[in-house]
Motif scaffolding. Structure first.
Motif, PDB file in Angstrom:
ATOM      1  N   GLY A  71      37.120 -13.055  41.206  1.00 16.66           N
ATOM      2  CA  GLY A  71      37.089 -12.811  39.764  1.00 16.66           C
ATOM      3  C   GLY A  71      37.505 -14.042  38.965  1.00 16.66           C
ATOM      4  O   GLY A  71      37.749 -13.982  37.768  1.00 16.66           O
ATOM      5  N   LYS A  86      31.525 -16.986  28.495  1.00 20.48           N
ATOM      6  CA  LYS A  86      31.498 -16.745  29.941  1.00 20.48           C
ATOM      7  C   LYS A  86      30.658 -15.509  30.269  1.00 20.48           C
ATOM      8  O   LYS A  86      30.828 -14.470  29.650  1.00 20.48           O
ATOM      9  CB  LYS A  86      32.935 -16.572  30.454  1.00 20.48           C
ATOM     10  CG  LYS A  86      33.016 -16.352  31.957  1.00 20.48           C
ATOM     11  CD  LYS A  86      33.392 -14.945  32.309  1.00 20.48           C
ATOM     12  CE  LYS A  86      33.153 -14.619  33.762  1.00 20.48           C
ATOM     13  NZ  LYS A  86      33.532 -13.253  34.105  1.00 20.48           N
ATOM     14  N   ASP A 132      36.777 -15.836  35.112  1.00 21.43           N
ATOM     15  CA  ASP A 132      37.544 -15.568  33.888  1.00 21.43           C
ATOM     16  C   ASP A 132      38.599 -16.659  33.692  1.00 21.43           C
ATOM     17  O   ASP A 132      38.782 -17.174  32.591  1.00 21.43           O
ATOM     18  CB  ASP A 132      38.253 -14.209  33.971  1.00 21.43           C
ATOM     19  CG  ASP A 132      37.284 -13.048  33.906  1.00 21.43           C
ATOM     20  OD1 ASP A 132      36.199 -13.222  33.343  1.00 21.43           O
ATOM     21  OD2 ASP A 132      37.625 -11.963  34.419  1.00 21.43           O
TER      22      ASP A 132
END
Ligand code: ASP
Ligand code: MG
Length: 403
Positions: free
Chosen positions: A151, A7, A154
């Protein structure tokens, strides 16, 4: 040959040059015969800009449309990444949320990934292609575009590791791992080689911004070890995993801080059963999270003072709810949003006596006043005056021999 999910966060794909650089990292893995699934964030700053655009149209911008808007950033980087890989001679292709699909549940802007179709992608990678998947995006059962919270890339990476049963889950970012404190503010902060899920979860929810905390939580629940590493250096990163990652020689693993707390104090509250419930029920109905609560012992058995903390953005709303709540009686209400929360975290704390006292003593020696305290098995948090944040972090970092 192993199966990996790599990632790349917003700064790692923040410019064309950086996307090409990241593509070269991916190519190395591909050349070592690994099966690779890549997850990308939007270019750094993109999602914030899109939010600003929506706000300049309306403060109450439609949430469905907001998801369509915000997830566009990841569409851009997915295509650029697949294109960059092609240009390096690597067979690669991008898929959008709805093409896979990545199925989510829950409200717009804050959905959760519940499943993913693995067939097409497994097929593609087993035939020697690199699959590029946008982080943060989802699609509801009704076919609506969703996003999974700020975010959230993740969390996408962790979900892919789980559902595709990959052998590794590697989070490439702009720092070379998890630090004992914020390396930008505390120059003596050190990189941590190994950390447990529990410690990482505390650190990330307490202000360390390396990984989204709900992604850490999901990695913990599913026991998916994570490697955090830098896109820009070759240094070894940090491994996040189970109990075997706990360093019992250290009582404290890290010192975190956050500056988005606020404190509310109610003076002269009636001291009788049910009062606290009456105060907090309306807050919970409005989804306002209460963090620390302190109730003083009343000296006359009739009245007491009650202090609690919330997120700064919610404090005005919380005060308004209390003021309009006819059920509760108090003499005065104070609000202070110039506070910060400092926390020490360490799984080794359980086995080491005297940590609490040491923390309080070293803050006192710096003349830092503690406004509220909360503890769990592996963490102690205090609320202090915001101006003293860095001083407090520095002294605690030194006291617990993290320098
Ligand atoms: N682009 C999204 C955000 O900025 C998701 C992510 O970067 O993880 O929140
Ligand atoms: Mg991120």
């Amino acid at each position: 040959m192993i199966k990996k999910v790599l990632k790349f966060g917003g700064t790692s794909v923040g410019s064309i040059k950086r996307i090409i650089h990241a593509a070269k990292i991916i190519k190395k893995e591909y050349d070592s015969d690994n099966k690779v699934i890549v997850v990308v964030s939007a270019m750094a700053g993109t999602t914030n800009n899109l939010i600003e655009h929506s706000k300049s149209i309306s403060k109450k911008f439609n949430k469905r449309e907001l998801d369509v808007l915000l997830t566009s950033g990841e569409q851009v980087t997915s295509a650029l990444m697949a294109g960059a890989l092609n240009d390096l001679g690597v067979k690669s292709k991008s898929w959008m949320n709805w093409q896979i699909p990545i199925i989510t549940e829950g409200e717009h802007t804050n959905a959760r990934i519940i499943n993913m179709n693995i067939e097409k992608i497994n097929n593609y990678i087993s035939k020697g292609g690199v699959a590029v998947i946008p982080g943060f995006q989802g699609v509801s059962k009704n076919g609506e575009i969703t996003s999974i919270g700020r975010g959230g890339s993740d969390a996408t990476a962790v979900a892919i590791a789980k559902i595709f049963q990959t052998d590794t889950c590697e989070i490439y970012t702009d720092v070379d791992g998890v630090y004992s404190s914020d390396p930008n503010k505390i120059p003596l902060a050190k990189k941590i080689d190994k950390i447990s899920y529990e410690e990482m979860l505390e650190l990330s929810s307490l202000g360390a911004k390396v990984m989204q905390s709900s992604a850490v939580q999901s990695a913990m629940i599913n026991d998916i070890p994570i490697q955090v590493k830098s896109t820009f250096t070759e240094r070894k990163g940090t491994e996040i995993g189970g109990k075997e990652n706990i360093d019992y020689n250290k009582a404290v693993t890290g010192v975190a801080y956050s500056k988005d707390d606020a404190k509310i104090t109610l003076l002269g509250v009636e001291d009788k059963p049910g009062v606290a419930a009456d105060i907090f029920e309306p807050l919970s109905n409005e989804q306002i999270n209460v963090d620390m609560v302190i109730q003083n012992i009343s000296s006359d058995g009739k009245k007491t003072d009650l202090t609690f903390t919330t997120k700064r953005q919610e404090v005005k709303n919380a005060v308004a709810l209390i003021k309009s709540n006819k059920k509760i009686k108090y003499e005065k209400i104070h609000m202070n949003d110039k506070v910060s929360k400092i926390s020490i975290v360490g799984a080794g704390m359980v086995a080491t006596p005297g940590i609490t006292y040491k923390m309080f003593r070293s803050l006192a020696e710096e003349k830092i006043n503690i406004l509220a305290i909360s503890t769990s098995e592996i963490k102690i948090s205090v609320i202090i005056d915001e101006d003293l944040t860095i001083d407090a972090v520095k002294i605690l970092h030194k006291t617990f021999k993290l320098d």
